[in-house]
Design a protein around this motif. Structure first.
Motif, PDB file in Angstrom:
ATOM      1  N   ARG A   1       0.837  -1.213   0.000  1.00 29.65           N
ATOM      2  CA  ARG A   1       0.000   0.000   0.000  1.00 29.65           C
ATOM      3  C   ARG A   1       0.863   1.251   0.000  1.00 29.65           C
ATOM      4  N   PHE A   2       1.928   1.217   0.778  1.00 25.24           N
ATOM      5  CA  PHE A   2       2.861   2.341   0.818  1.00 25.24           C
ATOM      6  C   PHE A   2       3.496   2.566  -0.550  1.00 25.24           C
ATOM      7  N   LEU A   3       3.943   1.481  -1.201  1.00 28.25           N
ATOM      8  CA  LEU A   3       4.564   1.600  -2.516  1.00 28.25           C
ATOM      9  C   LEU A   3       3.591   2.159  -3.548  1.00 28.25           C
ATOM     10  N   PHE A   4       2.340   1.729  -3.457  1.00 28.11           N
ATOM     11  CA  PHE A   4       1.334   2.220  -4.403  1.00 28.11           C
ATOM     12  C   PHE A   4       1.113   3.728  -4.217  1.00 28.11           C
ATOM     13  N   ILE A   5       0.971   4.168  -2.974  1.00 24.84           N
ATOM     14  CA  ILE A   5       0.719   5.598  -2.702  1.00 24.84           C
ATOM     15  C   ILE A   5       1.894   6.446  -3.174  1.00 24.84           C
ATOM     16  N   MET A   6       3.108   6.013  -2.857  1.00 23.88           N
ATOM     17  CA  MET A   6       4.287   6.770  -3.264  1.00 23.88           C
ATOM     18  C   MET A   6       4.405   6.824  -4.784  1.00 23.88           C
ATOM     19  N   SER A   7       4.135   5.715  -5.459  1.00 21.78           N
ATOM     20  CA  SER A   7       4.199   5.688  -6.919  1.00 21.78           C
ATOM     21  C   SER A   7       3.150   6.613  -7.526  1.00 21.78           C
ATOM     22  N   TRP A   8       1.974   6.638  -6.931  1.00 18.99           N
ATOM     23  CA  TRP A   8       0.913   7.505  -7.441  1.00 18.99           C
ATOM     24  C   TRP A   8       1.288   8.964  -7.259  1.00 18.99           C
ATOM     25  N   LEU A   9       1.888   9.313  -6.123  1.00 23.39           N
ATOM     26  CA  LEU A   9       2.316  10.693  -5.881  1.00 23.39           C
ATOM     27  C   LEU A   9       3.413  11.121  -6.853  1.00 23.39           C
ATOM     28  N   ILE A  10       4.279  10.203  -7.215  1.00 24.68           N
ATOM     29  CA  ILE A  10       5.402  10.535  -8.099  1.00 24.68           C
ATOM     30  C   ILE A  10       5.000  10.498  -9.567  1.00 24.68           C
ATOM     31  N   PHE A  11       4.243   9.469  -9.958  1.00 24.49           N
ATOM     32  CA  PHE A  11       3.919   9.260 -11.372  1.00 24.49           C
ATOM     33  C   PHE A  11       2.508   9.690 -11.763  1.00 24.49           C
ATOM     34  N   GLY A  12       1.619   9.761 -10.785  1.00 16.22           N
ATOM     35  CA  GLY A  12       0.214   9.947 -11.112  1.00 16.22           C
ATOM     36  C   GLY A  12      -0.428   8.606 -11.438  1.00 16.22           C
ATOM     37  N   ASN A  13      -1.597   8.647 -12.038  1.00 16.98           N
ATOM     38  CA  ASN A  13      -2.321   7.429 -12.400  1.00 16.98           C
ATOM     39  C   ASN A  13      -1.787   6.903 -13.731  1.00 16.98           C
ATOM     40  N   THR A  14      -0.994   5.847 -13.677  1.00 16.47           N
ATOM     41  CA  THR A  14      -0.367   5.334 -14.898  1.00 16.47           C
ATOM     42  C   THR A  14      -1.380   4.757 -15.882  1.00 16.47           C
ATOM     43  N   ALA A  15      -2.595   4.446 -15.408  1.00 18.47           N
ATOM     44  CA  ALA A  15      -3.634   3.938 -16.309  1.00 18.47           C
ATOM     45  C   ALA A  15      -3.992   4.975 -17.364  1.00 18.47           C
ATOM     46  N   ASN A  16      -3.773   6.247 -17.054  1.00 22.35           N
ATOM     47  CA  ASN A  16      -4.055   7.308 -18.025  1.00 22.35           C
ATOM     48  C   ASN A  16      -3.148   7.233 -19.244  1.00 22.35           C
ATOM     49  N   PHE A  17      -2.059   6.500 -19.125  1.00 25.33           N
ATOM     50  CA  PHE A  17      -1.096   6.385 -20.231  1.00 25.33           C
ATOM     51  C   PHE A  17      -1.095   4.986 -20.824  1.00 25.33           C
ATOM     52  N   GLY A  18      -2.101   4.180 -20.458  1.00 26.69           N
ATOM     53  CA  GLY A  18      -2.201   2.830 -21.000  1.00 26.69           C
ATOM     54  C   GLY A  18      -1.467   1.783 -20.199  1.00 26.69           C
TER      55      GLY A  18
END
Length: 443
Positions: A260-277
């Motif tokens: 969960r921590f890794l997911f939150i940090m990745s989202w803060l850094i990259f945003g929602n990667t689903a937006n890029f496929g």
């Protein structure tokens, strides 16, 4: 272990073991035979030597770490910090960067082999390895570069060919009709020859991502096929390597919370990667790695190029034409070249005549980590943990400790007795009457 007199009697009476194989040379190996001179094989040999157990390493290529030397791209660096990739009993040089380059890693492996006196028998392609129940020994058959045949007889067999022995080339409809260049990443060295070309990279693991970035940075026009969901993590978080931070957090927190921590940090850094496929799997990156062995992608700059549109994302391929590719969403595009970043697989099903420890389907140990390193009848595995070099080092230590117990108790005495008996009275061993018998020296 079978006592010496029983062993001699069985060897003498076993027709199958004694049949004439023409010019094949047979070698008795006092310690283990290790198949593969990559990092896993070197680690196993060094750990065994540290325990006082001699071994012999067989390698089909003409050098150590042939996969790293011949089948990796030039820009490759270790994906994890060097402290997690060092082999047992020898750290990387202090002046190496945190993520050593391909050439630095190869230099480290050469120095490792020299330090422990590991001298593999090169250009020995193992064609079969089979346990002979009648005598309680492994028979390892190999063929040299000029077709010369060898048979190594040993009490223990260490499989160190690893998870990445052979390139995986998927079947794609119409690929044989493609008019441009098609190559696997095993044949990709650099962007040379792709300048100004439209290149389709199939596969979105670490290799596919890095090859796409390499092409993009040198005036090619790459597109990336993303067939499955994928976790993309920054290589570093909060000033520390993501892997190192994850290992530290797992000491205190359950895997679910660390994911969960890794997911939150990745989202803060990259945003929602689903937006890029790039859709994320439902399972967290560490949970997915533990259950399936699928490694998350550690980003080294590729995602920024995807966001900017310099690297285009496509779904799975429907079919391939002369210079065109149709995707499952119906879109058709023209490409000059296709690079298959589709990974590697184990080759044990082709040569290891055993189906209890290793699966015939994928060539991997049937037991999950951390139990997959030991089989029956003196069979061991190093480098099949799906945990990279860190896992290989763990396996090598376990294997050496286990073999050491048998070696000290029985094997050394047996080996010396056999060697002494043959020297004094060759006819005492009718099993070798048709062979050029040699006693293998330690590495």
């Amino acid at each position: 272990m079978t006592c010496l007199m029983e062993l001699q009697g069985k060897m003498a009476n076993d027709r199958h073991f004694n049949q004439d194989h023409g010019s094949r040379r047979r070698v008795w190996v006092p310690g283990p035979v290790i198949v593969g001179a990559g990092p896993s094989g070197l680690a196993a040999a060094a750990c065994l030597m540290d325990k006082g157990v001699p071994s012999i390493v067989l390698e089909r290529s003409n050098c150590i770490a042939s996969l790293w030397k011949f089948k990796t791209y030039d820009r490759l660096r270790l994906h994890l910090p060097k402290k997690f990739c060092e082999l047992p009993m020898m750290p990387f040089p202090e002046d190496y960067p945190m993520y050593p380059s391909k050439l630095q890693f190869l230099e480290y492996l050469e120095d490792y082999a020299k330090r422990f006196g590991i001298k593999p028998v090169f250009e020995q392609a193992v064609e079969s390895a089979e346990y002979d129940d009648s005598v309680g020994l492994w028979r390892v058959m190999s063929v040299g570069l000029k077709g010369e045949e060898m048979e190594y007889v040993c009490r223990w067999l260490v499989v160190a060919t690893g998870e990445n022995a052979e390139a995986v080339v998927p079947e794609i409809k119409g690929m044989e009709n493609f008019g441009g260049e098609v190559r696997h990443t095993a044949e990709y060295k650099s962007r040379s020859g792709f300048r100004g070309k439209k290149v389709l990279v199939v596969g979105c693991g670490n290799s596919g991502m890095e090859v796409s970035l390499d092409l993009c940075n040198h005036n090619a026009h790459p597109s990336l096929v993303v067939r499955d969901s994928v976790h993309i993590l920054p290589r570093e978080m909060l000033g520390r390597s993501t892997f190192g931070l994850s290992m530290w957090l797992l000491k205190w927190l359950p895997i679910r919370l660390v994911d969960r921590f890794l997911f939150i940090m990745s989202w803060l850094i990259f945003g929602n990667t689903a937006n890029f496929g790039l859709n994320r799997p439902n399972a967290g990156p560490l949970e997915l790695k533990s259950k399936t062995g699928k490694t998350p992608v550690l980003d080294v700059g590729t995602l920024a190029k995807i966001k900017s549109g310099d690297i285009k994302i496509h779904p799975s391929i429907q079919s391939v034409g002369n210079h065109s590719v149709q995707f499952v969403n119906g879109r058709v595009e023209v490409f000059d070249a296709i690079i298959l970043a589709t990974g590697y697989k184990s080759n044990t099903p082709y040569w290891l005549k055993e189906n209890r420890m290793f699966s015939e389907k994928d060539g991997m140990p049937r037991k999950p980590f951390p139990q997959g390193w030991k089989g029956e009848c003196g069979l061991y595995a190093v480098g099949f943990t799906k945990r990279g070099l860190f896992g290989s080092s763990m396996d090598a230590k376990r294997v050496s400790e286990d073999i050491e117990k048998f070696w000290k108790a029985e094997a050394k005495h047996l080996s010396m007795t056999i060697a002494r008996s043959f020297t004094l009275q060759p006819s005492f061993f009718p099993m070798f009457s048709c062979y050029d018998l040699e006693i293998a020296s330690s590495i």
